[in-house]
Enzyme design. Structure first.
Site, PDB file in Angstrom:
ATOM      1  N   THR A 374       0.856  -1.171   0.000  1.00 26.32           N
ATOM      2  CA  THR A 374       0.000   0.000   0.000  1.00 26.32           C
ATOM      3  C   THR A 374       0.893   1.222   0.000  1.00 26.32           C
ATOM      4  O   THR A 374       2.066   1.143   0.348  1.00 26.32           O
ATOM      5  CB  THR A 374      -0.872  -0.018   1.284  1.00 26.32           C
ATOM      6  OG1 THR A 374      -1.623  -1.223   1.321  1.00 26.32           O
ATOM      7  CG2 THR A 374      -1.826   1.153   1.366  1.00 26.32           C
ATOM      8  N   GLY A 457      -1.244  -4.030   5.487  1.00 27.99           N
ATOM      9  CA  GLY A 457      -2.138  -5.121   5.834  1.00 27.99           C
ATOM     10  C   GLY A 457      -2.669  -5.034   7.251  1.00 27.99           C
ATOM     11  O   GLY A 457      -3.114  -3.993   7.726  1.00 27.99           O
TER      12      GLY A 457
END
EC number: 2.3.2.2
Length: 565
Positions: A374, A457
């Protein structure tokens, strides 16, 4: 200091837990906090940070800067984000003096059903290929943010990314490392090798990378807005490619997509109002952890002590047990947010924490949530607007589905569904999966205090809580709070995959820097200790000081930069 193994990698292990030889004598800082009087940007790639600052110098606001920098990151850090992924954001609007949340997550294809997975004998949604692909929500998110808060024309926002995509840029260290790790597993998928390798290999550190296909995709978005992506040439190419690959995503799925403005949820932690977005994201878990931890007096519990780590891990286990059961798309399953944050419920759960024994809370086989990747970024402008934004393809570079001529990879966020009828997060057509990516924002006495995030995550709510404890409980500065060694508990029941209960209490990963006697004390309490190569997240932050000066910090485990003017 790049690691050979990627088993648990989301970032790099800190080189050292101490930098006490610096003149400031801040125990954990790798560098100084950045201060600026007018504007600040913090991203995981220095060139993207510079794009954000230039947009604000040219008359744009923090929202414009966030969009421009995110578009640039999609080019420069395809290992974590891109136009094929989803987006969430929290915006502080200086004009109305309010926070606004945006959920830009995409839905599953309407023609794909739970029965299809059952017919194929699958117990989990696959990690790669056509089945985990959901509608990309990032472009819609950009357009919604721009329509409501933006100042500059669209074409000006996308010009830097288009220029870099056309002329090229040098790939940075950490991104090159993860790019190289992704190539072997994604190269079998049509379109990937042609568009994301150089003769079958990843670009090396410092090597110039160009993506003219992405430049053309961004040009269509700049010219036509959301219709330049969700309709027309781009949408038709995606749908045609997906059909050829045995997928289910259609032009109708793309055309029908819409994100939504949502009201951030919050709790108060020692006088600080901490805001997260509601489910289908996992921000609620950070709030639940803070509620569980607040009664403990951390002025008497040192950072890095066995008691600190023990209490943190036990609070995480309790919050994540609820996360696995309740967090899902609110259009399909109502998450009892108020009940989960209520004083009575929190007190009853807190009573389960034992001072000298690790909880064996019902947990689940984790479905590699920590292998996702991300980007998190934040911007702030001279008028006081601030943006906390997170964007992801989920598992690193995504599903491997790389439509021809478009220059991006579709996300594999659908992997986060449960293939179990009746579960809140069970797969259904047109449904948003449970989401790991969460931006955060903190107000103090009704005014902006901190815009921050920690990507990675299941690490994200754990990282949010650790940053806030470092700042509020342990008195660290903004950079030190991010550089301090981190804790990551793994093994809680996951709201994905088979959702299988596990009763062994999980594993505590500790970054370099915790004392051997602390580790022994934790083991005596029943904790299983492990030393992973880096599931510890990626942090960026901007703080608004009382004199209206901005302070910025950037993750020492990534390639990033905080800068201002």
């Amino acid at each position: 200091m790049l690691r050979q193994s990627i088993l648990f990698c989301l970032c790099l292990v800190a080189v050292s837990a101490s930098a006490a030889d610096r003149l400031t004598d801040r125990a954990f800082s790798t560098r100084s906090v950045v201060y600026a009087p007018h504007a600040m940007a913090a991203t995981s790639q220095p060139l993207a940070t510079q794009v954000a600052l230039q947009i604000m110098r040219d008359g744009g606001n923090a929202i414009d800067a966030a969009i421009a920098a995110n578009a640039t990151l999609g080019l420069m850090e395809p290992t974590g984000n891109g136009v094929g992924g989803d987006l969430f954001a929290i915006v502080w609007d200086a004009k109305t003096q309010q926070l606004y949340g945006y959920n830009g997550s995409g839905r599953s294809p309407k023609s794909l059903s739970l029965a299809e997975f059952e017919k194929r004998g699958l117990q989990d949604v696959p990690s790669f290929g056509p089945l985990p692909v959901t509608v990309p929500g990032a472009v819609d998110g950009w357009m919604a943010l721009h329509q409501r808060f933006g100042k500059l024309p669209r074409k000006q926002l996308f010009a830097p990314a288009i220029q870099y995509a056309t002329q090229g840029f040098p790939v940075s260290d950490v991104i090159a490392y993860y790019w190289g790790a992704s190539v072997p597993r994604l190269s079998p998928y049509a379109g990937f090798k042609e568009q994301f390798t150089i003769d079958g290999r990843a670009p090396k550190t410092g090597e110039i990378w160009k993506n003219p296909n992405l430049a053309r995709t961004l040009q269509r978005i700049a010219a036509n807005g959301r219709d330049g992506f969700y309709r027309g040439e781009t949408a038709a190419t995606i749908a045609r490619y997906m059909a050829e690959q045995g997928g289910f995503l259609t032009e109708a799925d793309l055309a029908d997509h819409h994100g939504e403005w949502v009201t951030p949820i919050h709790t108060n932690y020692r006088g600080y109002d901490v805001y997260e977005l509601p489910p289908n994201g996992q921000g609620l878990a950070a709030l639940q952890m803070l509620e569980l931890l607040e009664p403990y007096d951390f002025s008497q519990i040192p950072f890095g002590s066995a008691e600190h780590i023990h209490l943190f891990v036990e609070a995480k286990k309790l919050a994540f047990a609820d996360r696995a059961k309740f967090y899902a798309d609110p259009a399909f399953a109502k998450t009892p947010v108020e009940a989960l944050l209520s004083a009575d419920y929190t007190a009853a759960r807190r009573a389960l924490i034992q001072p000298k024994a690790a909880l064996q809370v019902a947990a689940g086989e984790p479905k590699a949530l920590n292998e996702g990747d991300t980007i998190y970024m934040t911007t702030a402008d001279a008028d006081g607007n601030m943006v906390s934004l997170i964007q992801s393809n989920y598992r690193g570079m995504g599903s491997g589905m790389t439509p021809p001529g478009l220059g991006f990879i579709l996300q594999d966020r659908g992997e986060q569904f449960v293939l179990k009828p009746g579960h809140a997060n069970s797969f259904a057509p047109g449904k948003r999966p449970f989401h790991t990516i969460i931006p955060a924002f903190v107000l103090k006495d009704g005014a902006p205090w901190l815009s921050f995030g920690v990507m990675g995550g299941a690490m994200q709510p754990q990282g949010h809580v650790q940053i806030l404890m470092n700042l509020i409980d342990f008195g660290m500065n903004l950079q030190e709070a991010g550089d301090a060694p981190r804790i990551q508990h793994d093994g809680s029941t996951e709201p994905a995959g088979q959702n299988t209960p596990m009763l062994d209490g999980g594993i505590v990963n500790l970054e370099h820097g915790f004392a051997p006697e602390v580790i022994r004390s934790l083991m005596r309490r029943g904790h299983k200790i492990q030393f992973a190569d880096g599931p510890y997240g990626g942090y960026q932050a901007i703080q608004r000081l009382p004199n209206n000066v901005y302070a910025g910090a950037s993750e020492s485990r990534k390639d990033g930069q905080a800068a201002g003017y």
